[in-house]
Design an enzyme around this catalytic site. Structure first.
Site, PDB file in Angstrom:
ATOM      1  N   ASP A 179     -40.350 -27.075  -7.406  1.00  0.00           N
ATOM      2  CA  ASP A 179     -41.123 -26.560  -6.396  1.00  0.00           C
ATOM      3  C   ASP A 179     -42.047 -25.731  -6.920  1.00  0.00           C
ATOM      4  O   ASP A 179     -41.660 -24.665  -7.389  1.00  0.00           O
ATOM      5  CB  ASP A 179     -40.227 -25.733  -5.401  1.00  0.00           C
ATOM      6  CG  ASP A 179     -40.776 -25.247  -3.995  1.00  0.00           C
ATOM      7  OD1 ASP A 179     -41.903 -24.534  -4.447  1.00  0.00           O
ATOM      8  OD2 ASP A 179     -40.199 -25.186  -3.091  1.00  0.00           O
ATOM      9  N   HIS A 180     -43.070 -26.017  -6.994  1.00  0.00           N
ATOM     10  CA  HIS A 180     -44.273 -25.388  -7.864  1.00  0.00           C
ATOM     11  C   HIS A 180     -44.387 -23.796  -7.416  1.00  0.00           C
ATOM     12  O   HIS A 180     -44.789 -23.090  -8.116  1.00  0.00           O
ATOM     13  CB  HIS A 180     -45.560 -26.155  -8.137  1.00  0.00           C
ATOM     14  CG  HIS A 180     -46.647 -26.092  -6.774  1.00  0.00           C
ATOM     15  ND1 HIS A 180     -46.511 -26.733  -5.749  1.00  0.00           N
ATOM     16  CD2 HIS A 180     -47.661 -25.339  -6.743  1.00  0.00           C
ATOM     17  CE1 HIS A 180     -47.420 -26.413  -5.030  1.00  0.00           C
ATOM     18  NE2 HIS A 180     -48.151 -25.674  -5.530  1.00  0.00           N
ATOM     19  N   HIS A 242     -41.591 -24.821  -0.087  1.00  0.00           N
ATOM     20  CA  HIS A 242     -42.307 -23.523  -0.370  1.00  0.00           C
ATOM     21  C   HIS A 242     -42.106 -22.446   0.470  1.00  0.00           C
ATOM     22  O   HIS A 242     -41.547 -21.156   0.001  1.00  0.00           O
ATOM     23  CB  HIS A 242     -43.799 -23.821  -0.594  1.00  0.00           C
ATOM     24  CG  HIS A 242     -44.449 -25.128  -1.241  1.00  0.00           C
ATOM     25  ND1 HIS A 242     -43.689 -25.370  -2.279  1.00  0.00           N
ATOM     26  CD2 HIS A 242     -45.251 -25.814  -0.955  1.00  0.00           C
ATOM     27  CE1 HIS A 242     -44.318 -26.507  -2.635  1.00  0.00           C
ATOM     28  NE2 HIS A 242     -45.390 -26.891  -2.068  1.00  0.00           N
TER      29      HIS A 242
HETATM   30  C1  BG6 Z   1     -48.161 -29.123  -2.119  1.00  0.00           C
HETATM   31  C2  BG6 Z   1     -48.441 -29.555  -0.908  1.00  0.00           C
HETATM   32  O1  BG6 Z   1     -46.761 -28.992  -2.289  1.00  0.00           O
HETATM   33  O2  BG6 Z   1     -48.747 -27.692  -2.145  1.00  0.00           O
HETATM   34  C3  BG6 Z   1     -50.072 -29.706  -0.496  1.00  0.00           C
HETATM   35  O3  BG6 Z   1     -47.777 -31.035  -0.958  1.00  0.00           O
HETATM   36  C4  BG6 Z   1     -50.509 -28.200  -0.572  1.00  0.00           C
HETATM   37  O4  BG6 Z   1     -50.355 -30.366   0.556  1.00  0.00           O
HETATM   38  C5  BG6 Z   1     -50.069 -27.700  -1.923  1.00  0.00           C
HETATM   39  O5  BG6 Z   1     -51.924 -28.327  -0.681  1.00  0.00           O
HETATM   40  C6  BG6 Z   1     -50.522 -26.358  -1.876  1.00  0.00           C
HETATM   41  O6  BG6 Z   1     -50.170 -25.509  -3.189  1.00  0.00           O
HETATM   42  P1  BG6 Z   1     -50.964 -24.238  -3.591  1.00  0.00           P
HETATM   43  O7  BG6 Z   1     -50.354 -24.135  -4.847  1.00  0.00           O
HETATM   44  O8  BG6 Z   1     -52.259 -24.741  -3.824  1.00  0.00           O
HETATM   45  O9  BG6 Z   1     -50.644 -23.344  -2.685  1.00  0.00           O
END
Ligand code: BG6
Length: 488
Positions: A179-180, A242
């Site tokens: 989960d980045h 997230h």
């Molecule tokens: C991803 C989603 O997990 O997170 C995308 O699949 C989204 O749709 C992205 O744009 C958002 O990540 P960040 O790091 O740009 O907030």
């Protein structure tokens, strides 16, 4: 011979894809450049295309050059990359891969450590995991880890099925579900801000906090991902993972130790306490939206012909209740969407105002103390206090104390993927999602999606470039609150 730096071969399934190009190659490069990994590593890229090592290496170099300014050592760095044309459904591909890994293990001192990174379509996750097991790729001399990108299932049932398939081949402690958001500096900071500060932690409960707001808004639309996104929607794409992870970090009890098991067990307790959505009351608690065209920006349904009648939500706002002792009665408002006004992820903790404030200009005015955790694009924290307006009189006005990482010399916070890849190489599972977290998050999200499924939404209902449908504002207004601005 092993070196003092962690060493491994990273095998990337889906090496010609967008994620590899935008995130993985640049992250591995930064780990290399910053000395987190030494010379004893190799990356094997797998995909269907019939590329050579040279073509692959050129792509790796280009992706790094595009992600940052002029870089050095790119030739040396990219010489660690190998390409192998691969058919995930063909057993002989796995034998060939095993031979290649054994060769590389003779060349680099990686001690047989192998990371298999699945950066590709989720329908293959289960079968790849099993093929790796069946074809002996897990039987190297060192450790083996499996990294899985989202989506992890489409609902609880499919997630369980996928998990069973993967667990057939890998143990839970070998599985690293990405989960980045958990790799973002300020998301990791939530725990420290809370548990290392008496002035916050003692007040961190329903006696002193009136509500918490979490916004993750995006300016972009679905770009090239319409096919995936239309099947997913904002709830599965952002809330299941997230947003609920941020809720768990904000609401969890202090862990008794800083081990992955202890931290996870506190997060799981929060996810277990989420109040499931009652279909009768879904509109009281949640709002869904889809953007329509505005000022020459296309609406979602105009982005691709397949989307012309789509009822997929590109926005969701909700009031999440946590039924436990600490949080009973405190709404956690969440909000996320595409094609909104700004790209911003921010948490606002609103403290209860004092019962009688003699220092406000009038009775209707209120400026309660706020703690703001800025996750992106700026990283930092801001605390809003009341202080005397300079000059005559004793009227209070809000002042802010701010800390931002951007202003600190020599701090160039690593990208989320860089940190997560490194954690995986050193075997730290803290910032990966355990199956129990995934399962409870799906249970909650399923209750919402099931409630919504009964009614066809009236879309589009917010103009591109706005902060979402008006109903998302009403959600807070009827509780006597409002969304705090996402820009300072
Ligand atoms: C991803 C989603 O997990 O997170 C995308 O699949 C989204 O749709 C992205 O744009 C958002 O990540 P960040 O790091 O740009 O907030």
């Amino acid at each position: 011979m092993s070196t003092d730096k962690p060493n491994a071969i990273i095998v990337i399934f889906g090496a010609t894809g967008d994620l590899s190009k935008r995130k993985l190659f640049p992250s591995i490069y930064r780990l290399y450049k910053n000395g987190k990994i030494g010379e004893e590593f190799a990356v094997v890229g797998l995909a269907r295309r019939p590329w050579t090592n040279d073509v692959f290496r050129e792509n790796v170099r280009n992706s790094i050059e595009q992600s940052s300014s002029k870089e050095e050592d790119l030739e040396d760095f990219s010489s660690h990359f190998y390409y192998h044309s691969f058919d995930v459904t063909d057993t002989s591909s796995y034998d060939d891969l095993n031979n290649l890994l054994e060769d590389l293990e003779g060349h680099y001192q990686t001690d047989g450590n192998r990371i298999f990174y699945l950066a590709m379509a989720p329908e293959y996750f289960g079968s790849i995991a099993n093929q790796l097991e069946e074809n002996g790729l897990k039987n190297g001399k060192g450790w083996t880890r499996l990294v899985i990108e989202k989506p992890f299932g489409h609902d609880l049932d499919s997630a369980k099925e996928l998990n069973n398939q993967i667990r057939h081949a890998f143990d839970e402690d070998q599985i690293y579900r990405i989960d980045h958001y958990l790799g973002k500096e300020m998301v990791q900071n939530i725990e420290v801000i809370r548990f290392a500060n008496g002035i916050f932690e003692h007040l961190w409960n329903n006696r002193f906090i009136s509500n918490i707001q979490i916004t993750s808004s995006e300016k972009l639309g679905v770009e090239e991902r319409a096919r995936y996104y239309d099947h997913s929607g904002a709830t599965r794409d952002m809330v299941q993972n997230h947003m609920l992870q941020m809720v768990a970090l904000l609401a969890m009890e202090p862990p008794i130790k800083l081990t992955p098991e202890e931290i996870r067990s506190e997060k799981v307790k929060v996810l277990r306490a989420l109040r499931l959505v009652d279909p009768e009351k879904v509109n009281e608690f949640f709002v869904r939206g889809q953007y329509g065209s505005s000022n020459s920006i296309k609406g979602y349904r105009e982005e691709a012909t397949d989307l012309a009648n789509s009822t997929t939500e590109t926005f969701v706002a909700g009031k999440v209740m946590i039924d436990n002792y600490r949080w009973a009665g405190v709404p956690f408002y969440i909000r996320t969407g595409k094609k909104m006004k700004e790209k911003s992820t921010k948490i606002v903790v609103e403290f209860n105002d004092i019962p009688m404030n003699l220092y406000y200009k009038n009775e209707t005015e209120k400026h309660p103390n706020l703690l703001i955790i800025n996750i992106q694009p700026n990283e930092g924290i801001t605390l809003y206090l009341n202080a005397k307006k300079a000059g005559i009189g004793s009227i209070a006005e809000p002042i802010k104390l701010s800390y931002t990482n951007n202003g600190v010399d020599d701090i160039n916070t690593p990208e989320a993927y860089e940190k997560l890849l490194y954690d995986c190489i050193i075997g730290d599972t803290t910032n990966f999602t355990h199956w129990d977290e995934v399962a409870h998050s799906w249970e909650f999200v399923d209750s919402l999606l099931d409630a919504w499924a009964a009614v066809t939404p009236d879309f589009p209902n917010y103009p591109a470039g706005s902060m979402g449908p008006e109903a998302a504002d009403d959600l807070l207004e009827k509780d006597g609150f409002h969304w705090w601005p996402i820009t300072d």
